[in-house]
Design a protein around this motif. Sequence first.
Motif, PDB file in Angstrom:
ATOM      1  N   ASN A  71     -12.546  -5.009  -0.828  1.00 36.01           N
ATOM      2  CA  ASN A  71     -11.656  -3.874  -0.633  1.00 36.01           C
ATOM      3  C   ASN A  71     -10.190  -4.279  -0.550  1.00 36.01           C
ATOM      4  O   ASN A  71      -9.853  -5.462  -0.602  1.00 36.01           O
ATOM      5  CB  ASN A  71     -12.071  -3.091   0.624  1.00 36.01           C
ATOM      6  N   MET A  72      -9.341  -3.270  -0.444  1.00 34.19           N
ATOM      7  CA  MET A  72      -7.893  -3.437  -0.280  1.00 34.19           C
ATOM      8  C   MET A  72      -7.285  -4.282  -1.401  1.00 34.19           C
ATOM      9  O   MET A  72      -6.391  -5.098  -1.184  1.00 34.19           O
ATOM     10  CB  MET A  72      -7.571  -4.028   1.093  1.00 34.19           C
ATOM     11  N   VAL A  83       4.526 -11.045  -0.390  1.00 29.90           N
ATOM     12  CA  VAL A  83       3.178 -10.566  -0.701  1.00 29.90           C
ATOM     13  C   VAL A  83       3.249  -9.642  -1.910  1.00 29.90           C
ATOM     14  O   VAL A  83       3.890  -8.594  -1.872  1.00 29.90           O
ATOM     15  CB  VAL A  83       2.557  -9.823   0.496  1.00 29.90           C
ATOM     16  N   VAL A  84       2.582 -10.046  -3.000  1.00 29.51           N
ATOM     17  CA  VAL A  84       2.559  -9.219  -4.215  1.00 29.51           C
ATOM     18  C   VAL A  84       1.131  -8.825  -4.603  1.00 29.51           C
ATOM     19  O   VAL A  84       0.925  -8.192  -5.639  1.00 29.51           O
ATOM     20  CB  VAL A  84       3.247  -9.936  -5.398  1.00 29.51           C
ATOM     21  N   GLY A  85       0.157  -9.174  -3.769  1.00 32.06           N
ATOM     22  CA  GLY A  85      -1.222  -8.791  -4.044  1.00 32.06           C
ATOM     23  C   GLY A  85      -2.093  -9.051  -2.831  1.00 32.06           C
ATOM     24  O   GLY A  85      -1.810  -9.954  -2.036  1.00 32.06           O
ATOM     25  N   THR A  86      -3.140  -8.242  -2.669  1.00 35.14           N
ATOM     26  CA  THR A  86      -4.073  -8.403  -1.551  1.00 35.14           C
ATOM     27  C   THR A  86      -5.501  -8.153  -2.008  1.00 35.14           C
ATOM     28  O   THR A  86      -5.740  -7.404  -2.967  1.00 35.14           O
ATOM     29  CB  THR A  86      -3.762  -7.414  -0.403  1.00 35.14           C
ATOM     30  N   SER A  88       0.829  -1.208   0.000  1.00 32.97           N
ATOM     31  CA  SER A  88       0.000   0.000   0.000  1.00 32.97           C
ATOM     32  C   SER A  88       0.864   1.258   0.000  1.00 32.97           C
ATOM     33  O   SER A  88       0.520   2.260  -0.637  1.00 32.97           O
ATOM     34  CB  SER A  88      -0.974   0.001   1.187  1.00 32.97           C
ATOM     35  N   ARG A  89       1.990   1.214   0.670  1.00 33.88           N
ATOM     36  CA  ARG A  89       2.892   2.364   0.633  1.00 33.88           C
ATOM     37  C   ARG A  89       3.452   2.577  -0.770  1.00 33.88           C
ATOM     38  O   ARG A  89       3.612   3.713  -1.225  1.00 33.88           O
ATOM     39  CB  ARG A  89       4.026   2.163   1.637  1.00 33.88           C
ATOM     40  N   ALA A  90       3.734   1.483  -1.457  1.00 30.38           N
ATOM     41  CA  ALA A  90       4.302   1.580  -2.806  1.00 30.38           C
ATOM     42  C   ALA A  90       3.345   2.240  -3.787  1.00 30.38           C
ATOM     43  O   ALA A  90       3.789   2.879  -4.745  1.00 30.38           O
ATOM     44  CB  ALA A  90       4.691   0.193  -3.308  1.00 30.38           C
ATOM     45  N   VAL A  91       2.021   2.093  -3.553  1.00 30.34           N
ATOM     46  CA  VAL A  91       1.047   2.712  -4.463  1.00 30.34           C
ATOM     47  C   VAL A  91       0.540   4.050  -3.924  1.00 30.34           C
ATOM     48  O   VAL A  91      -0.384   4.640  -4.473  1.00 30.34           O
ATOM     49  CB  VAL A  91      -0.147   1.761  -4.741  1.00 30.34           C
ATOM     50  N   GLY A  92       1.140   4.533  -2.829  1.00 25.87           N
ATOM     51  CA  GLY A  92       0.810   5.866  -2.331  1.00 25.87           C
ATOM     52  C   GLY A  92      -0.351   5.940  -1.366  1.00 25.87           C
ATOM     53  O   GLY A  92      -0.831   7.042  -1.073  1.00 25.87           O
ATOM     54  N   TRP A 130      -4.382  -1.226   8.615  1.00 25.59           N
ATOM     55  CA  TRP A 130      -4.454  -2.561   8.011  1.00 25.59           C
ATOM     56  C   TRP A 130      -4.955  -3.588   9.024  1.00 25.59           C
ATOM     57  O   TRP A 130      -5.796  -4.444   8.705  1.00 25.59           O
ATOM     58  CB  TRP A 130      -3.080  -2.978   7.492  1.00 25.59           C
ATOM     59  N   GLU A 131      -4.442  -3.518  10.237  1.00 27.12           N
ATOM     60  CA  GLU A 131      -4.844  -4.503  11.245  1.00 27.12           C
ATOM     61  C   GLU A 131      -6.317  -4.380  11.580  1.00 27.12           C
ATOM     62  O   GLU A 131      -7.005  -5.390  11.791  1.00 27.12           O
ATOM     63  CB  GLU A 131      -3.973  -4.348  12.486  1.00 27.12           C
ATOM     64  N   MET A 132      -6.846  -3.152  11.595  1.00 29.12           N
ATOM     65  CA  MET A 132      -8.267  -2.965  11.871  1.00 29.12           C
ATOM     66  C   MET A 132      -9.121  -3.591  10.771  1.00 29.12           C
ATOM     67  O   MET A 132     -10.038  -4.372  11.053  1.00 29.12           O
ATOM     68  CB  MET A 132      -8.598  -1.486  12.008  1.00 29.12           C
ATOM     69  N   ILE A 133      -8.821  -3.274   9.508  1.00 34.22           N
ATOM     70  CA  ILE A 133      -9.646  -3.789   8.426  1.00 34.22           C
ATOM     71  C   ILE A 133      -9.494  -5.299   8.295  1.00 34.22           C
ATOM     72  O   ILE A 133     -10.456  -6.014   8.030  1.00 34.22           O
ATOM     73  CB  ILE A 133      -9.339  -3.059   7.098  1.00 34.22           C
ATOM     74  N   ARG A 134      -8.296  -5.827   8.527  1.00 32.98           N
ATOM     75  CA  ARG A 134      -8.110  -7.279   8.442  1.00 32.98           C
ATOM     76  C   ARG A 134      -8.884  -7.994   9.541  1.00 32.98           C
ATOM     77  O   ARG A 134      -9.437  -9.081   9.330  1.00 32.98           O
ATOM     78  CB  ARG A 134      -6.622  -7.633   8.540  1.00 32.98           C
ATOM     79  N   SER A 135      -8.949  -7.390  10.729  1.00 33.08           N
ATOM     80  CA  SER A 135      -9.660  -8.016  11.842  1.00 33.08           C
ATOM     81  C   SER A 135     -11.152  -8.148  11.571  1.00 33.08           C
ATOM     82  O   SER A 135     -11.830  -8.986  12.179  1.00 33.08           O
ATOM     83  CB  SER A 135      -9.435  -7.211  13.128  1.00 33.08           C
ATOM     84  N   LEU A 136     -11.680  -7.326  10.667  1.00 37.26           N
ATOM     85  CA  LEU A 136     -13.108  -7.334  10.338  1.00 37.26           C
ATOM     86  C   LEU A 136     -13.418  -8.190   9.110  1.00 37.26           C
ATOM     87  O   LEU A 136     -14.585  -8.326   8.748  1.00 37.26           O
ATOM     88  CB  LEU A 136     -13.584  -5.904  10.058  1.00 37.26           C
TER      89      LEU A 136
END
Length: 282
Positions: free
Chosen positions: A74-75, A57-60, A27-31, A39-45
């Motif tokens: 999302n993401m 990791v090359v995709g999410t 996500s940092r690489a794409v700005g 990330w931890e919040m959205i992943r927990s849901l």
Amino acid sequence: MDELMQTESIVLAPFGAHHVGGALALSRAVGWAHRREDWEMIRSLSEGRVALAGGRVVGTALMTPFGDTCSAINMIIVDESQRGRGVGRKLTTAVLELAGGRECRLTATNDGLPLYEKLGFVATHQILRHQGIAGQVDAPENVEWIDPGALPAIKALDRMAFGADRDAVYNALAREGSFAAIRRGDRIVAFAATRLFGKGEVVGPVVAENSEQARDLLAFILSGKEGRIVRVDIPEQTGLSSPLEDWGLPRGGTVVAMVRGAAVRSDTPAVQTFCLASQAIG
């Protein structure tokens, strides 16, 4: 799809907690401004899939369920080195399978529109991002901060506006931030949330009966954030761009809200969503 799926040198796997670091780097690489905590919040849901190349990791892609009837896709990110190989399509298809029969909602950039249309999504409206350094804003007198005991009333209003059960989202928002509300007598009739996000703070969701209430909620929260970086994401039809710009939050990027398998609502809700919690979860 519940186990590993091999496609050439790319492996799709369940998104686990140990993948958050790799997702953050993507996500940092794409700005994107997301912190590890975001990330931890959205992943927990959510449930999700990662694309791995040699363990990297090359995709999410994530699927955030809202009860049994609705979800957010999302993401979705693909490393630049892996684009053009169908990785984004495979990831999106995988999380659509996780959604099952739920209605699926997402926000798309113009680059992503063709793929999502092929997968059955239909564009509904634009989402506008407003972000900047908050200026001086006068706080209206009809808004107040509320304590966690009001969460059931907040959830009920959101369920009416959003059309699905987002209780888990609101439990997370209550842990991460604060809520303000407008009351009519003893009853809460409109509310807004605010929390840390990215390099600053975000205001949303904002759920209200009308744009005047939404504007008052935003003004109340922004009155305490002068000099801070604040982000607000709004559906274009809410008409809140002008006051947000006046308060130091200029309009930035635009994405398209899309839906797949939309349920037809027979009611006209008494409240609506004027600002999103995030582009990821609406």
